[in-house]
Design an enzyme around this catalytic site. Structure first.
Site, mmCIF file in Angstrom:
data_model
loop_
_atom_site.group_PDB
_atom_site.id
_atom_site.type_symbol
_atom_site.label_atom_id
_atom_site.label_comp_id
_atom_site.label_asym_id
_atom_site.label_seq_id
_atom_site.Cartn_x
_atom_site.Cartn_y
_atom_site.Cartn_z
ATOM 1 N N THR A 38 0.508 -0.898 -0.289
ATOM 2 C CA THR A 38 -0.260 0.149 0.146
ATOM 3 C C THR A 38 0.506 1.416 0.240
ATOM 4 O O THR A 38 0.908 1.865 -0.650
ATOM 5 C CB THR A 38 -0.742 0.147 0.808
ATOM 6 N N SER A 83 10.039 -6.939 -4.334
ATOM 7 C CA SER A 83 10.467 -8.413 -4.182
ATOM 8 C C SER A 83 8.819 -9.281 -4.016
ATOM 9 O O SER A 83 8.372 -9.106 -3.317
ATOM 10 C CB SER A 83 10.808 -9.247 -3.475
ATOM 11 N N ALA A 118 -9.405 -0.368 6.859
ATOM 12 C CA ALA A 118 -9.989 0.681 7.414
ATOM 13 C C ALA A 118 -9.439 2.404 7.280
ATOM 14 O O ALA A 118 -8.258 2.489 7.634
ATOM 15 C CB ALA A 118 -10.130 0.495 8.627
ATOM 16 N N LYS A 150 -17.579 3.057 5.631
ATOM 17 C CA LYS A 150 -17.177 3.935 6.889
ATOM 18 C C LYS A 150 -17.467 5.079 7.759
ATOM 19 O O LYS A 150 -17.095 6.021 7.130
ATOM 20 C CB LYS A 150 -15.653 2.936 7.303
ATOM 21 N N GLU A 170 -7.098 4.359 15.449
ATOM 22 C CA GLU A 170 -8.210 4.723 14.674
ATOM 23 C C GLU A 170 -7.692 5.782 13.531
ATOM 24 O O GLU A 170 -8.156 5.966 12.816
ATOM 25 C CB GLU A 170 -8.066 6.191 15.325
#
Length: 504
Positions: free
Chosen positions: A15, A39, A50, A78, A340
């Site tokens: 990400t 890799s 979230a 959400k 959070e």
């Protein structure tokens, strides 16, 4: 180094790596060459499922089509986090992305509500929050108007591994070059100490002017090569382990995350369209790994789809998140438990901060210092917000919770709590990613009832105040009958079927 940045090398995918590649390429376009090295053999943690509302801005800048994004990442909406057992066992409250009521004149809404409470009004502050009302009803919808009474801020739950793949496709189409392979050695310039070359296991060499370390907790460049150092916050946040496990999806998809406190940590439940994400964050000093596994698996709401995945961490931050010509993004920059849902946002803000301070005619130490000052402040404000949940507890069932309740806390956080407790006012720091309404909800949810309120709340007469609050509560409830269920919204808007499979 007084050289124009012509090539950026990103060490690591996942990400963090692909968010970095996508946004840098979108903004800088052909001005720089971007190469990402990763890799397939090195796994990613991949449990950050979230998010918080600024992710919408990130996706919008990239030009992502929201329905396609929802389908590609198996995402759901959400609107809040529900906290169970945090104040005491059996208690629950919501931290929503909305805000109760609306600002009235000079004062925030809570001051009028606090005065009405002293007059005998028997309502919850959340009764005036549309996000809360939608969560309780399990409904969602988009509003075209700009009336603050009808705003429903939202974020997403999504599969972070799928999000990384989605951004990889977009990045490569835009011209980012991906190189498969493991980094064997990081070579530094003998004079400047800057990173010069990544030597790969296959013998090839990758050179660059600016390096982004997205190698996760090992911090291959920022710690391994540059030995930057780490600030340990485990005395405030003693959890140092997590277990993550997917489970079968629910028939009805909740539009919020659940955070359930246990005797030495807390459990997350995150609904996606193809499965649920679950995990337990805990302190190994207060709970054995076997006990943690038993607690997690015995508290799943659906059948587990794999064995729990263990994750070890140390809460804290890298001392210089920009050091020489290396910038740490993602877990290489530090770790704050996902209470959070800030992990992905901290990636986003690091990339935006880099773009804000991007060097033109070479890296300036003044730029580096400003970047690090902003990064430090952001991490500390998020840290304090997480500490707030733990410290304001009334649980007596374990040494873990007693320690957190009685421990010394950062001075700025102590001042913020005391100010709210005495006056009902929320002191917010510039650059704090959490708004006043977030601090308000968590402090009240954890049991603080302010002793006083702002004097302007005394201006309306008693009947006028009661009428005003009743009107706001009624107005907030009006849209509920017009909204569809969360699952129906996903089906109609994004083409997601009840089984979480894309239509067509």
């Amino acid at each position: 180094m007084n050289n124009i940045i012509k090539k950026i090398v990103i060490a690591g995918g996942g990400t963090a790596g692909w968010m970095t590649a996508a946004l840098l390429k979108k903004v800088l376009q052909q001005r720089v060459e971007i190469q990402l090295v990763e890799s397939e053999e090195i796994g990613i943690i991949g449990v950050g499922e979230a998010t918080i509302p600024p992710i919408q801005t990130f996706n919008s800048v990239l030009g992502l089509h929201e329905p396609e994004f929802l389908r590609e990442t198996k995402a759901t909406i959400k609107m809040a986090i529900r906290f169970d057992n945090w104040k005491q066992q059996g208690d629950s409250y919501y931290h929503t992305f909305g805000a109760p009521g609306t600002t009235i004149g000079f004062s925030a809404f809570q001051h009028y509500w606090l005065r009405a409470q002293k007059q005998g009004l028997n309502t919850s502050i959340w009764d005036y929050d549309l996000n809360y009302l939608c969560c309780e009803a399990g409904v969602f919808g988009k509003f075209d108007g700009k009336d603050p009474l009808y705003q429903v801020p939202y974020a997403y739950h999504f599969d972070s591994a799928l999000y990384g793949r989605y951004l990889r496709k977009i990045s490569e189409q835009a011209g980012v070059v991906r190189t498969e392979g493991k980094i064997r050695e990081v070579r530094l310039n003998t004079d400047s100490g800057f990173v010069e070359t990544l030597l790969m296991e296959n013998g090839s060499e990758i050179q660059g002017d600016l390096f982004i370390d997205c190698s996760g907790m090992r911090g291959l460049l920022i710690q391994g090569a540059l030995q930057t150092g780490y600030e340990d916050w485990s005395h405030w946040l003693p959890c140092n382990r997590a277990l993550a496990v997917p489970s079968e999806r629910f028939e009805k998809t909740l539009p919020y995350t659940r955070s359930i406190a246990h005797k030495a940590g807390w459990q997350w439940r995150i609904p996606l369209t193809h499965r649920n994400g679950n995990g337990l964050v805990y302190s190994s000093h207060h709970l054995s790994d076997d006990e943690a596994t038993t607690i997690l698996l015995s508290n799943l709401d659906s059948t587990a789809l794999a064995e729990p995945k263990p994750i070890k961490f140390k809460t804290g931050r890298t001392l210089q998140q920009w050091n020489k010509n290396v910038i740490a993004v993602g877990l290489s920059s530090g770790f704050l438990e996902p209470l959070e849902s800030t992990s992905i946002h901290l990636i986003q803000s690091a990339i935006v901060r880099l773009l804000k301070h991007f060097p033109n005619a070479g890296i300036s130490q003044a730029q580096v210092n400003e970047y690090n000052r902003d990064s430090k402040h952001e991490y500390e404000t998020v840290r304090d917000f997480i500490i707030l949940h733990y410290h304001l507890n009334e649980r007596a069932d374990s040494e873990f919770w007693r320690y957190l309740r009685n421990m010394p806390i950062p001075e700025r956080l102590a001042h913020k709590i005391a100010l709210f407790q005495e006056t009902g006012a929320v002191m917010n720091d510039p650059g704090d990613i959490f708004l006043d309404s977030s601090w308000l909800q968590v402090m009240m949810g954890q049991g603080i009832m302010p002793r006083d309120y702002h004097p302007t709340a005394d201006i309306p007469g008693a009947e006028q105040l009661q009428s005003m609050l009743a009107r706001i509560a009624s107005t907030k409830r009006q849209p509920l009958t017009q909204l569809s269920s969360h699952d129906e919204f996903l089906h109609q808007y994004a083409g997601v079927t009840r089984a979480g499979i894309n239509r067509g």
